[in-house]
Design a protein around this motif. Structure first.
Motif, short mmCIF file in Angstrom:
data_model
loop_
_atom_site.label_atom_id
_atom_site.label_comp_id
_atom_site.label_asym_id
_atom_site.label_seq_id
_atom_site.Cartn_x
_atom_site.Cartn_y
_atom_site.Cartn_z
N GLY A 146 0.81 -1.21 0.00
CA GLY A 146 0.00 0.00 0.00
C GLY A 146 0.85 1.26 0.00
O GLY A 146 0.56 2.23 -0.72
N ALA A 147 1.91 1.28 0.79
CA ALA A 147 2.81 2.45 0.83
C ALA A 147 3.50 2.63 -0.52
O ALA A 147 3.65 3.77 -0.99
N ALA A 198 2.31 1.74 -3.43
CA ALA A 198 1.30 2.21 -4.37
C ALA A 198 1.04 3.70 -4.19
O ALA A 198 0.92 4.46 -5.16
N ILE A 199 0.96 4.16 -2.95
CA ILE A 199 0.74 5.59 -2.68
C ILE A 199 1.93 6.41 -3.16
O ILE A 199 1.77 7.47 -3.76
N LEU A 200 3.15 5.92 -2.94
CA LEU A 200 4.34 6.62 -3.42
C LEU A 200 4.35 6.69 -4.94
O LEU A 200 4.64 7.75 -5.53
N LEU A 203 1.73 6.63 -6.99
CA LEU A 203 0.70 7.57 -7.42
C LEU A 203 1.12 9.02 -7.17
O LEU A 203 0.85 9.90 -7.98
N ALA A 204 1.77 9.28 -6.04
CA ALA A 204 2.22 10.64 -5.74
C ALA A 204 3.27 11.10 -6.76
O ALA A 204 3.22 12.23 -7.25
N GLN A 251 3.71 9.94 -9.79
CA GLN A 251 3.08 10.01 -11.10
C GLN A 251 2.25 11.29 -11.24
O GLN A 251 2.28 11.95 -12.27
N SER A 252 1.51 11.64 -10.20
CA SER A 252 0.66 12.84 -10.28
C SER A 252 1.49 14.11 -10.25
O SER A 252 1.08 15.14 -10.78
#
Length: 164
Positions: free
Chosen positions: A17-18, A20-22, A24-25, A27-28
């Motif tokens: 999960g961490a 995946a959040i990293l 996405l951050a 990438q955005s």
């Protein structure tokens, strides 16, 4: 034994999960671009790049066809030298033009490419000559205010009352 096995699974799930959040951050924020397509590099010179940053998108018709690889200052021509990494699956004519655009009113800046009509296509190492610099909002506001001030000073003659 059962508790330690559950702890390992929970730990792996939290790490996944961490990650995946990293991902996405990054990438955005446009700090990570995963493209496994072969690229060719093209350089372009701009008078003003505004807030353009490395890794900014290069778009044609709204589709990302490449990225800004690097931005340097050319001390001979006193212009910004922008190196673009364009995906090889997209071929553009040599007389294509580049514009620095903004997504939205105050959004991030990107480069838009408009295809030309020439038969020859861009290749690795080519230099693009047809460029349009970024529109700087502060300059537009300054020009507007200056034109309003000059209009006001030219109409400073006293008005005459009708019928006199």
């Amino acid at each position: 034994m059962q508790r330690s096995k559950n702890d390992i699974w929970v730990g792996l799930f939290v790490l996944l999960g961490a990650a995946a959040i990293l991902f996405l951050a990054l990438q955005s924020a446009n700090l990570l671009s995963l493209s496994f397509q072969p690229n060719y590099r093209v350089t372009a010179y701009f008078d003003n790049i505004g807030g353009l940053k490395p890794k900014a998108a290069l778009k044609s018709a709204g589709v990302v066809v490449g990225r800004v690889e690097s931005i340097t200052f050319d001390d001979k021509s006193f212009r910004a030298k922008v190196t673009l990494a364009m995906e090889s699956r997209y071929a553009f004519p040599k007389d294509s033009s580049l514009k620095i655009l903004t997504s939205g009113l105050l959004g991030e800046q990107y480069i838009g490419i408009e295809p030309g009509a020439e038969e020859k296509l861009l290749a690795n190492g080519d230099k693009m000559s047809s460029t349009q610099s970024a529109v700087v909002l502060e300059n537009l506001i300054g020009q507007f205010l200056y034109s309003k001030a000059s209009d006001g000073s030219s109409n400073s003659s006293p008005a005459t009352a009708p019928g006199k």
